[in-house]
Design a protein around this motif. Structure first.
Motif, PDB file in Angstrom:
ATOM      1  N   GLY A  50       6.490  -8.211  29.365  1.00 27.63           N
ATOM      2  CA  GLY A  50       6.385  -7.853  27.954  1.00 27.63           C
ATOM      3  C   GLY A  50       4.968  -7.846  27.409  1.00 27.63           C
ATOM      4  O   GLY A  50       4.764  -7.551  26.231  1.00 27.63           O
ATOM      5  N   LEU A  51       3.984  -8.146  28.258  1.00 29.24           N
ATOM      6  CA  LEU A  51       2.603  -8.239  27.764  1.00 29.24           C
ATOM      7  C   LEU A  51       2.128  -6.922  27.159  1.00 29.24           C
ATOM      8  O   LEU A  51       1.488  -6.921  26.095  1.00 29.24           O
ATOM      9  CB  LEU A  51       1.674  -8.663  28.902  1.00 29.24           C
ATOM     10  N   GLU A  52       2.403  -5.806  27.804  1.00 32.88           N
ATOM     11  CA  GLU A  52       1.906  -4.529  27.287  1.00 32.88           C
ATOM     12  C   GLU A  52       2.467  -4.220  25.910  1.00 32.88           C
ATOM     13  O   GLU A  52       1.756  -3.718  25.034  1.00 32.88           O
ATOM     14  CB  GLU A  52       2.234  -3.402  28.268  1.00 32.88           C
ATOM     15  N   GLN A  53       3.755  -4.524  25.692  1.00 32.59           N
ATOM     16  CA  GLN A  53       4.335  -4.308  24.360  1.00 32.59           C
ATOM     17  C   GLN A  53       3.740  -5.287  23.339  1.00 32.59           C
ATOM     18  O   GLN A  53       3.550  -4.938  22.173  1.00 32.59           O
ATOM     19  CB  GLN A  53       5.847  -4.461  24.409  1.00 32.59           C
ATOM     20  N   ALA A  54       3.420  -6.500  23.798  1.00 37.26           N
ATOM     21  CA  ALA A  54       2.789  -7.474  22.898  1.00 37.26           C
ATOM     22  C   ALA A  54       1.408  -6.989  22.469  1.00 37.26           C
ATOM     23  O   ALA A  54       1.047  -7.081  21.280  1.00 37.26           O
ATOM     24  CB  ALA A  54       2.692  -8.831  23.597  1.00 37.26           C
ATOM     25  N   LEU A  55       0.639  -6.460  23.403  1.00 37.99           N
ATOM     26  CA  LEU A  55      -0.692  -5.953  23.060  1.00 37.99           C
ATOM     27  C   LEU A  55      -0.593  -4.711  22.180  1.00 37.99           C
ATOM     28  O   LEU A  55      -1.390  -4.534  21.246  1.00 37.99           O
ATOM     29  CB  LEU A  55      -1.475  -5.644  24.336  1.00 37.99           C
ATOM     30  N   ASP A  56       0.380  -3.850  22.468  1.00 34.96           N
ATOM     31  CA  ASP A  56       0.612  -2.686  21.600  1.00 34.96           C
ATOM     32  C   ASP A  56       0.884  -3.132  20.169  1.00 34.96           C
ATOM     33  O   ASP A  56       0.365  -2.550  19.199  1.00 34.96           O
ATOM     34  CB  ASP A  56       1.813  -1.872  22.096  1.00 34.96           C
ATOM     35  N   TYR A  57       1.730  -4.143  20.045  1.00 37.08           N
ATOM     36  CA  TYR A  57       2.086  -4.654  18.722  1.00 37.08           C
ATOM     37  C   TYR A  57       0.850  -5.174  17.997  1.00 37.08           C
ATOM     38  O   TYR A  57       0.613  -4.840  16.817  1.00 37.08           O
ATOM     39  CB  TYR A  57       3.131  -5.763  18.863  1.00 37.08           C
ATOM     40  N   LEU A  58       0.040  -5.965  18.685  1.00 38.65           N
ATOM     41  CA  LEU A  58      -1.140  -6.546  18.038  1.00 38.65           C
ATOM     42  C   LEU A  58      -2.142  -5.465  17.631  1.00 38.65           C
ATOM     43  O   LEU A  58      -2.751  -5.553  16.561  1.00 38.65           O
ATOM     44  CB  LEU A  58      -1.804  -7.560  18.975  1.00 38.65           C
ATOM     45  N   GLU A  59      -2.299  -4.453  18.463  1.00 39.97           N
ATOM     46  CA  GLU A  59      -3.247  -3.383  18.119  1.00 39.97           C
ATOM     47  C   GLU A  59      -2.776  -2.542  16.933  1.00 39.97           C
ATOM     48  O   GLU A  59      -3.596  -2.016  16.181  1.00 39.97           O
ATOM     49  CB  GLU A  59      -3.460  -2.466  19.329  1.00 39.97           C
ATOM     50  N   GLY A  60      -1.472  -2.434  16.765  1.00 40.39           N
ATOM     51  CA  GLY A  60      -0.963  -1.537  15.729  1.00 40.39           C
ATOM     52  C   GLY A  60      -0.392  -2.202  14.499  1.00 40.39           C
ATOM     53  O   GLY A  60      -0.036  -1.515  13.533  1.00 40.39           O
ATOM     54  N   ASP A  61      -0.311  -3.523  14.492  1.00 41.91           N
ATOM     55  CA  ASP A  61       0.373  -4.215  13.398  1.00 41.91           C
ATOM     56  C   ASP A  61      -0.367  -4.050  12.079  1.00 41.91           C
ATOM     57  O   ASP A  61      -1.568  -4.327  11.978  1.00 41.91           O
ATOM     58  CB  ASP A  61       0.493  -5.708  13.733  1.00 41.91           C
ATOM     59  N   HIS A  62       0.329  -3.564  11.066  1.00 43.96           N
ATOM     60  CA  HIS A  62      -0.246  -3.443   9.729  1.00 43.96           C
ATOM     61  C   HIS A  62       0.880  -3.301   8.711  1.00 43.96           C
ATOM     62  O   HIS A  62       2.011  -2.941   9.054  1.00 43.96           O
ATOM     63  CB  HIS A  62      -1.176  -2.229   9.639  1.00 43.96           C
ATOM     64  N   PHE A  63       0.566  -3.589   7.473  1.00 48.86           N
ATOM     65  CA  PHE A  63       1.534  -3.494   6.381  1.00 48.86           C
ATOM     66  C   PHE A  63       1.282  -2.202   5.615  1.00 48.86           C
ATOM     67  O   PHE A  63       0.158  -1.911   5.207  1.00 48.86           O
ATOM     68  CB  PHE A  63       1.398  -4.691   5.439  1.00 48.86           C
ATOM     69  N   SER A  64       2.336  -1.439   5.424  1.00 51.24           N
ATOM     70  CA  SER A  64       2.215  -0.188   4.675  1.00 51.24           C
ATOM     71  C   SER A  64       2.183  -0.468   3.178  1.00 51.24           C
ATOM     72  O   SER A  64       2.522  -1.574   2.726  1.00 51.24           O
ATOM     73  CB  SER A  64       3.394   0.730   5.001  1.00 51.24           C
ATOM     74  N   ALA A  65       1.791   0.546   2.418  1.00 47.37           N
ATOM     75  CA  ALA A  65       1.799   0.416   0.961  1.00 47.37           C
ATOM     76  C   ALA A  65       3.213   0.113   0.475  1.00 47.37           C
ATOM     77  O   ALA A  65       3.413  -0.677  -0.465  1.00 47.37           O
ATOM     78  CB  ALA A  65       1.266   1.698   0.325  1.00 47.37           C
ATOM     79  N   GLU A  66       4.201   0.720   1.116  1.00 46.77           N
ATOM     80  CA  GLU A  66       5.600   0.464   0.754  1.00 46.77           C
ATOM     81  C   GLU A  66       5.980  -0.992   1.027  1.00 46.77           C
ATOM     82  O   GLU A  66       6.692  -1.620   0.229  1.00 46.77           O
ATOM     83  CB  GLU A  66       6.505   1.397   1.552  1.00 46.77           C
ATOM     84  N   ASP A  67       5.488  -1.541   2.155  1.00 52.34           N
ATOM     85  CA  ASP A  67       5.742  -2.949   2.460  1.00 52.34           C
ATOM     86  C   ASP A  67       5.165  -3.855   1.369  1.00 52.34           C
ATOM     87  O   ASP A  67       5.829  -4.791   0.915  1.00 52.34           O
ATOM     88  CB  ASP A  67       5.101  -3.337   3.811  1.00 52.34           C
ATOM     89  N   ILE A  68       3.931  -3.578   0.992  1.00 53.70           N
ATOM     90  CA  ILE A  68       3.259  -4.403  -0.016  1.00 53.70           C
ATOM     91  C   ILE A  68       4.005  -4.317  -1.350  1.00 53.70           C
ATOM     92  O   ILE A  68       4.222  -5.343  -2.029  1.00 53.70           O
ATOM     93  CB  ILE A  68       1.794  -3.974  -0.188  1.00 53.70           C
ATOM     94  N   ASP A  69       4.409  -3.126  -1.728  1.00 51.41           N
ATOM     95  CA  ASP A  69       5.147  -2.968  -2.986  1.00 51.41           C
ATOM     96  C   ASP A  69       6.449  -3.762  -2.947  1.00 51.41           C
ATOM     97  O   ASP A  69       6.822  -4.413  -3.934  1.00 51.41           O
ATOM     98  CB  ASP A  69       5.446  -1.487  -3.235  1.00 51.41           C
ATOM     99  N   TRP A  70       7.157  -3.689  -1.825  1.00 52.62           N
ATOM    100  CA  TRP A  70       8.429  -4.413  -1.724  1.00 52.62           C
ATOM    101  C   TRP A  70       8.206  -5.919  -1.798  1.00 52.62           C
ATOM    102  O   TRP A  70       8.951  -6.641  -2.486  1.00 52.62           O
ATOM    103  CB  TRP A  70       9.142  -4.054  -0.418  1.00 52.62           C
ATOM    104  N   LEU A  71       7.179  -6.407  -1.119  1.00 52.05           N
ATOM    105  CA  LEU A  71       6.890  -7.844  -1.169  1.00 52.05           C
ATOM    106  C   LEU A  71       6.555  -8.292  -2.590  1.00 52.05           C
ATOM    107  O   LEU A  71       6.975  -9.370  -3.026  1.00 52.05           O
ATOM    108  CB  LEU A  71       5.724  -8.178  -0.226  1.00 52.05           C
ATOM    109  N   ARG A  72       5.818  -7.468  -3.305  1.00 53.83           N
ATOM    110  CA  ARG A  72       5.489  -7.813  -4.692  1.00 53.83           C
ATOM    111  C   ARG A  72       6.764  -7.873  -5.535  1.00 53.83           C
ATOM    112  O   ARG A  72       6.942  -8.776  -6.357  1.00 53.83           O
ATOM    113  CB  ARG A  72       4.519  -6.784  -5.274  1.00 53.83           C
TER     114      ARG A  72
END
Length: 451
Positions: A50-72
């Motif tokens: 699972g290492l390659e998927q873990a590294l993919d996740y870390l390289e691409g992880d980010h919060f979208s504007a929609e995510d931020i709005d929902w959290l607010r």
């Protein structure tokens, strides 16, 4: 379609802790390690996957504007956290064991070094990725060891616990030595070889079984595999003997037949006799239906002429051990080693390395678990995989990972290759790590007294 890889695929307490860290100004570097605590009675080793998927996740992880709005909108979080998440990108380091490496209890297979809020935030998804693939790769390796030189194919997507699980199981089992999978997307996404036969419904859709076989053969002549136990397995085998020369006249050869129920050993033995007597010595027998490594061992002992196995539910659910006792724990913060002392869940502090020693035959002899920088004899298993949030080396192909896995499993001592519980493989704690444990405990006791 729901975005499975959303940054919101985490636990609430991760966001709550990150907010608290930010409020308290706790943003210095932290070190977390992922490891498995104990080897249960029905496992002698684990496989890292699972290492390659873990590294993919870390390289691409980010919060979208929609995510931020929902959290607010939830009203749970302050603007300090929301501003942090809006700009979030992983910029830390990752050290890990290469995928396909055999490992044992308390040996970290992945280490994250990053500012504390960042290293904390990625915990849940990293565990989710590494736990499942390591679980399935280990299960698959046990089945490969029992099957010997027989072909194994993953049939388990339909009973996997979700789409992502079915896809990751195809990848993990291929790493561990399966020939391929029935899951088509795994072929497209990862290059895993795909295999398929036919279902009982196809045979039932025809009034005559031979007509079903002929129709399927004409429609799908390449690597033709026919399912023969919808009604009467032996009668169907005799029909195959009569049908084979007819198809051969059309340039179609039957590669194999599949048996999916009943006494697989006895049916395979009878079908082999029918085929051999009828001149179909090259037609292989493939079986499926409720198989696991224990049944594979029984079949192997019976020495019946079965050429391959389709493995479904037992693989993708790891039915005899559906979860590993794994953890992702803080081992250092702000340059100070840390350790958890909870009963039954105590951890070892600091950044660690695993050194593996081999005997004169090239088999694993013992592992040394120690602090980073404490050089030991043997081979160091933990390497730098990511720096400043980016991979530091070329991504290995799945075939390369599979070859590494095969070599690692081949180095297991004979006792660890069995299904029954062997004597525990020796994992020694080096004096330097023991001294660090004592140092951390002394410091903690001092802090407890001051309180």
């Amino acid at each position: 379609m729901e975005q499975v890889n959303s940054a919101l695929l985490t636990d609430l307490y991760q966001l709550s802790m990150v907010q608290a860290y930010l409020v308290n100004g706790q943003t210095e570097d932290a070190v977390f390690e992922f490891f498995v605590r104990k080897l249960p009675a029905n496992r002698n080793f684990y496989l890292a996957a699972g290492l390659e998927q873990a590294l993919d996740y870390l390289e691409g992880d980010h919060f979208s504007a929609e995510d931020i709005d929902w959290l607010r909108e939830t009203g749970r979080f302050n603007e300090t956290l929301l501003d942090y998440l809006r700009e979030f990108r992983f910029t830390g380091e990752v050290h890990a064991m290469a995928e396909g490496t055999v490992f044992f209890e308390n040996e970290p297979i992945l280490r994250v070094t990053a500012p504390l809020p960042m290293a904390q935030l990625v915990e849940s998804r990293l565990i989710n990725i590494l736990h499942y693939q390591s679980l399935i790769a280990t299960k698959a390796a046990r089945q490969v060891l029992q099957a010997g030189d027989k072909t194994l194919v993953d049939f388990g997507m339909r009973r996997a616990h979700g789409a992502d699980a079915g896809l990751m199981a195809a990848r993990a089992s291929y790493i561990a030595g399966f020939a391929g999978t029935a899951t088509v997307l795994a072929g497209k996404r990862y290059g895993v070889p795909i295999f398929g036969t036919m279902a009982h419904s196809f045979v039932q859709a025809f009034d005559d079984e031979v007509a079903a076989f002929e129709a399927f053969a004409r429609a799908r002549p390449d690597n033709l595999v026919l399912l023969i136990e919808t009604y009467d397995t032996e009668a169907a085998a005799r029909k195959i003997v009569r049908l084979a020369p007819v198809l051969a006249g059309q340039g179609i050869s039957i590669s194999a037949v599949r048996i999916d129920s009943g006494d697989l050993v006895e049916l395979a033995r009878r079908v082999r006799c029918i085929f051999d007597d009828g001149g179909l010595i090259d037609v292989k027998i493939f079986v499926s239906g409720g198989l696991d490594e224990y049944k594979l061992a029984e079949i192997s002992r019976a020495q019946v002429a079965i050429d391959g196995f389709g493995i479904g539910t037992s693989l993708t659910t790891s039915s005899d051990l559906p979860a590993l006792d794994c953890a992702y724990k803080l081992q250092e913060y702000a340059g100070i080693p840390r350790r958890k002392r909870s009963t039954g869940k105590a951890t070892l502090p600091g950044r660690k390395q695993v050194w593996r020693r081999f005997d004169e035959k090239g088999r694993m002899d013992e592992d040394i678990l120690t602090i980073e920088g404490d050089r030991q004899s043997g081979v160091a298993l933990i390497e730098c995989m990511m720096r400043d949030g980016r991979r530091v080396a070329k991504t290995p192909s799945l075939v390369e990972i599979r070859e590494r896995c095969g070599k690692s499993v081949a180095q297991l001592p004979d006792g660890l290759r069995r299904l029954d519980k062997a004597s525990d493989y020796p994992v020694q704690t080096a004096p330097g790590l023991q001294a660090l444990v004592a140092q951390v405990d002394d410091r903690q006791r001092g802090n407890d007294k001051e309180e």
